[in-house]
Design a protein around this motif. Structure first.
Motif, PDB file in Angstrom:
ATOM      1  N   VAL A 194       0.864  -1.177   0.000  1.00  0.00           N
ATOM      2  CA  VAL A 194       0.000   0.000   0.000  1.00  0.00           C
ATOM      3  C   VAL A 194       0.902   1.229   0.000  1.00  0.00           C
ATOM      4  N   ASP A 195       0.828   2.023  -1.046  1.00  0.00           N
ATOM      5  CA  ASP A 195       1.693   3.197  -1.195  1.00  0.00           C
ATOM      6  C   ASP A 195       0.872   4.464  -1.119  1.00  0.00           C
ATOM      7  N   ARG A 196       1.263   5.352  -0.212  1.00  0.00           N
ATOM      8  CA  ARG A 196       0.645   6.684  -0.127  1.00  0.00           C
ATOM      9  C   ARG A 196       1.552   7.659  -0.874  1.00  0.00           C
ATOM     10  N   LYS A 197       1.108   8.089  -2.044  1.00  0.00           N
ATOM     11  CA  LYS A 197       1.909   9.046  -2.803  1.00  0.00           C
ATOM     12  C   LYS A 197       1.031   9.709  -3.853  1.00  0.00           C
ATOM     13  N   TRP A 198       1.426  10.915  -4.246  1.00  0.00           N
ATOM     14  CA  TRP A 198       0.694  11.645  -5.270  1.00  0.00           C
ATOM     15  C   TRP A 198       0.944  11.030  -6.639  1.00  0.00           C
ATOM     16  N   SER A 199      -0.014  11.175  -7.522  1.00  0.00           N
ATOM     17  CA  SER A 199       0.213  10.839  -8.922  1.00  0.00           C
ATOM     18  C   SER A 199       1.121  11.917  -9.527  1.00  0.00           C
ATOM     19  N   LYS A 200       1.693  11.629 -10.682  1.00  0.00           N
ATOM     20  CA  LYS A 200       2.552  12.611 -11.347  1.00  0.00           C
ATOM     21  C   LYS A 200       1.768  13.883 -11.672  1.00  0.00           C
ATOM     22  N   ALA A 201       0.516  13.710 -12.108  1.00  0.00           N
ATOM     23  CA  ALA A 201      -0.294  14.870 -12.463  1.00  0.00           C
ATOM     24  C   ALA A 201      -0.569  15.734 -11.238  1.00  0.00           C
ATOM     25  N   GLN A 202      -0.925  15.102 -10.103  1.00  0.00           N
ATOM     26  CA  GLN A 202      -1.223  15.873  -8.907  1.00  0.00           C
ATOM     27  C   GLN A 202       0.035  16.520  -8.333  1.00  0.00           C
ATOM     28  N   ARG A 203       1.160  15.814  -8.410  1.00  0.00           N
ATOM     29  CA  ARG A 203       2.408  16.406  -7.933  1.00  0.00           C
ATOM     30  C   ARG A 203       2.742  17.656  -8.741  1.00  0.00           C
ATOM     31  N   GLN A 204       2.472  17.609 -10.046  1.00  0.00           N
ATOM     32  CA  GLN A 204       2.721  18.773 -10.888  1.00  0.00           C
ATOM     33  C   GLN A 204       1.786  19.915 -10.522  1.00  0.00           C
ATOM     34  N   ARG A 205       0.516  19.586 -10.219  1.00  0.00           N
ATOM     35  CA  ARG A 205      -0.431  20.624  -9.812  1.00  0.00           C
ATOM     36  C   ARG A 205       0.029  21.302  -8.532  1.00  0.00           C
ATOM     37  N   LEU A 206       0.509  20.506  -7.584  1.00  0.00           N
ATOM     38  CA  LEU A 206       0.957  21.068  -6.309  1.00  0.00           C
ATOM     39  C   LEU A 206       2.187  21.953  -6.497  1.00  0.00           C
ATOM     40  N   LYS A 207       3.097  21.515  -7.358  1.00  0.00           N
ATOM     41  CA  LYS A 207       4.276  22.334  -7.624  1.00  0.00           C
ATOM     42  C   LYS A 207       3.874  23.645  -8.284  1.00  0.00           C
ATOM     43  N   GLU A 208       2.916  23.574  -9.206  1.00  0.00           N
ATOM     44  CA  GLU A 208       2.471  24.783  -9.894  1.00  0.00           C
ATOM     45  C   GLU A 208       1.771  25.725  -8.926  1.00  0.00           C
ATOM     46  N   ALA A 209       0.948  25.152  -8.010  1.00  0.00           N
ATOM     47  CA  ALA A 209       0.266  25.979  -7.015  1.00  0.00           C
ATOM     48  C   ALA A 209       1.265  26.640  -6.073  1.00  0.00           C
ATOM     49  N   GLU A 210       2.296  25.888  -5.667  1.00  0.00           N
ATOM     50  CA  GLU A 210       3.305  26.447  -4.774  1.00  0.00           C
ATOM     51  C   GLU A 210       4.117  27.526  -5.479  1.00  0.00           C
ATOM     52  N   ARG A 211       4.425  27.306  -6.748  1.00  0.00           N
ATOM     53  CA  ARG A 211       5.160  28.322  -7.503  1.00  0.00           C
ATOM     54  C   ARG A 211       4.376  29.618  -7.592  1.00  0.00           C
ATOM     55  N   ARG A 212       3.061  29.485  -7.855  1.00  0.00           N
ATOM     56  CA  ARG A 212       2.220  30.670  -7.965  1.00  0.00           C
ATOM     57  C   ARG A 212       2.081  31.380  -6.626  1.00  0.00           C
ATOM     58  N   ARG A 213       2.027  30.587  -5.546  1.00  0.00           N
ATOM     59  CA  ARG A 213       1.918  31.202  -4.214  1.00  0.00           C
ATOM     60  C   ARG A 213       3.163  32.013  -3.886  1.00  0.00           C
ATOM     61  N   LEU A 214       4.337  31.480  -4.238  1.00  0.00           N
ATOM     62  CA  LEU A 214       5.588  32.177  -3.956  1.00  0.00           C
ATOM     63  C   LEU A 214       5.765  33.414  -4.829  1.00  0.00           C
ATOM     64  N   GLU A 215       5.205  33.378  -6.021  1.00  0.00           N
ATOM     65  CA  GLU A 215       5.327  34.520  -6.934  1.00  0.00           C
ATOM     66  C   GLU A 215       4.350  35.625  -6.619  1.00  0.00           C
ATOM     67  N   LYS A 216       3.280  35.315  -5.861  1.00  0.00           N
ATOM     68  CA  LYS A 216       2.252  36.305  -5.574  1.00  0.00           C
ATOM     69  C   LYS A 216       2.809  37.371  -4.618  1.00  0.00           C
ATOM     70  N   PRO A 217       2.663  38.640  -4.919  1.00  0.00           N
ATOM     71  CA  PRO A 217       3.162  39.700  -4.038  1.00  0.00           C
ATOM     72  C   PRO A 217       2.470  39.659  -2.682  1.00  0.00           C
ATOM     73  N   ASP A 218       3.189  40.049  -1.629  1.00  0.00           N
ATOM     74  CA  ASP A 218       2.606  40.115  -0.286  1.00  0.00           C
ATOM     75  C   ASP A 218       1.436  41.064  -0.284  1.00  0.00           C
ATOM     76  N   GLY A 219       0.386  40.604   0.447  1.00  0.00           N
ATOM     77  CA  GLY A 219      -0.770  41.463   0.590  1.00  0.00           C
ATOM     78  C   GLY A 219      -1.829  41.227  -0.458  1.00  0.00           C
ATOM     79  N   PHE A 220      -1.585  40.299  -1.413  1.00  0.00           N
ATOM     80  CA  PHE A 220      -2.543  40.018  -2.484  1.00  0.00           C
ATOM     81  C   PHE A 220      -3.000  38.582  -2.355  1.00  0.00           C
TER      82      PHE A 220
END
Length: 220
Positions: A194-220
Motif C-alpha cells: 500500500v503506497d501513499r503518494k501523489w500521482s505525477k499529475a497531482q504532484r505537478q499541480r501542487l508544484k504549480e500551485a506552490e510556484r504561484r503562491r511564492l510569486e504572488k506579491p505580499d498582501g494580495f
C-alpha cells in the motif's frame, strides 16, 4: 480579431490556475496551453477556457483548511455515483484499475501467480467509506492512494508481506471531507503493498500551485 500577446498570456494564466486546482489533467493542460500560444485570433482563444471559472473565483468556492495542498482535492465532486468496478482477478496474468474510474464501496482483489494494481489517486468513490479487500497467494497486489485520504491498513502476511509506505507525507493531514479507505486481507507466499503518494499529475499541480503562491506579491 487578431489576438494580442497579452490575451494569450491571460488565457495561459487561466489554464495554469485550472491545472493547479485539479480542473484539468496535465495532458489536457499541455494541449490547451500549446493551442493558446499558437492562436492567432480571439475566436481561437475563447473555447480554450469556456468551461473554466474566471481566475480568482475558484479558490473561494472550495473550503480551505490548515492541511495545506492536501486540502485542495474537490472531494464532494469525487464522492458518490455508481461504481464502475468492484473486483479484480489476476490468475497467471494481471489486472489494473487506474486513472479516472469509480471504486465501489467494497472492492475485492485476488491475485494468484499474477499481479494487480489498484490506483485510487485519480479515482472517484462510490461512498465516503471504502474497503479494499486484498488476497494474494503466490502473487502480488499494489494499492496506491493519495496522501490526503484517511487510510487504515490491517492485512496479514503469511510467509509474505502486507506493507504500507508513505512517500509524500509533507502535505498536512487529510481534509475532513476526504474518503476513508481501509485496506484489509492477507498475503500467502505473496505480497500486498500500500503506497501513499501523489500521482505525477497531482504532484505537478501542487508544484504549480506552490510556484504561484511564492510569486504572488505580499498582501494580495
Amino acid at each position: 480579431m487578431r489576438a494580442s500577446d497579452a490575451e494569450r498570456e491571460r488565457i495561459a494564466e487561466t489554464l495554469r490556475d485550472a491545472v493547479a486546482e485539479g480542473r484539468l489533467q496535465m495532458d489536457e493542460f499541455e494541449q490547451r496551453l500549446d493551442a493558446a500560444y499558437k492562436a492567432r485570433t480571439h475566436g481561437e482563444l475563447v473555447p480554450l477556457v469556456s468551461d473554466l471559472p474566471v481566475p480568482g473565483t475558484a479558490a473561494a468556492a472550495l473550503p480551505v483548511t490548515s492541511g495545506g495542498p492536501s486540502a485542495e482535492a474537490d472531494w464532494p465532486r469525487r464522492i458518490g455515483g455508481p461504481a464502475t468496478s468492484t473486483w479484480g482477478v489476476a490468475f497467471w496474468g494481471g489486472f489494473g484499475r487506474k486513472g479516472r474510474w469509480t471504486v465501489g464501496r467494497v472492492f475485492t482483489a485476488f491475485a494468484m501467480w499474477g499481479g494487480g494494481e489498484i490506483d485510487l489517486r485519480e479515482a472517484d468513490f462510490e461512498d465516503r467509506d471504502v474497503v479494499i479487500r486484498c488476497i494474494a497467494i503466490m502473487g502480488g497486489l499494489q494499492v496506491k492512494v493519495p496522501p490526503n485520504v484517511h487510510l487504515q491498513v490491517n492485512g496479514i502476511g503469511i510467509m509474505g508481506g502486507f506493507d504500507e509506505q508513505t512517500k509524500d507525507a509533507d502535505y498536512g493531514d487529510p481534509a475532513p471531507g476526504a474518503p476513508r479507505v481501509r485496506v484489509t486481507g492477507f498475503a500467502l507466499m505473496g505480497g500486498v503493498g500500500v503506497d501513499r503518494k501523489w500521482s505525477k499529475a497531482q504532484r505537478q499541480r501542487l508544484k504549480e500551485a506552490e510556484r504561484r503562491r511564492l510569486e504572488k506579491p505580499d498582501g494580495f
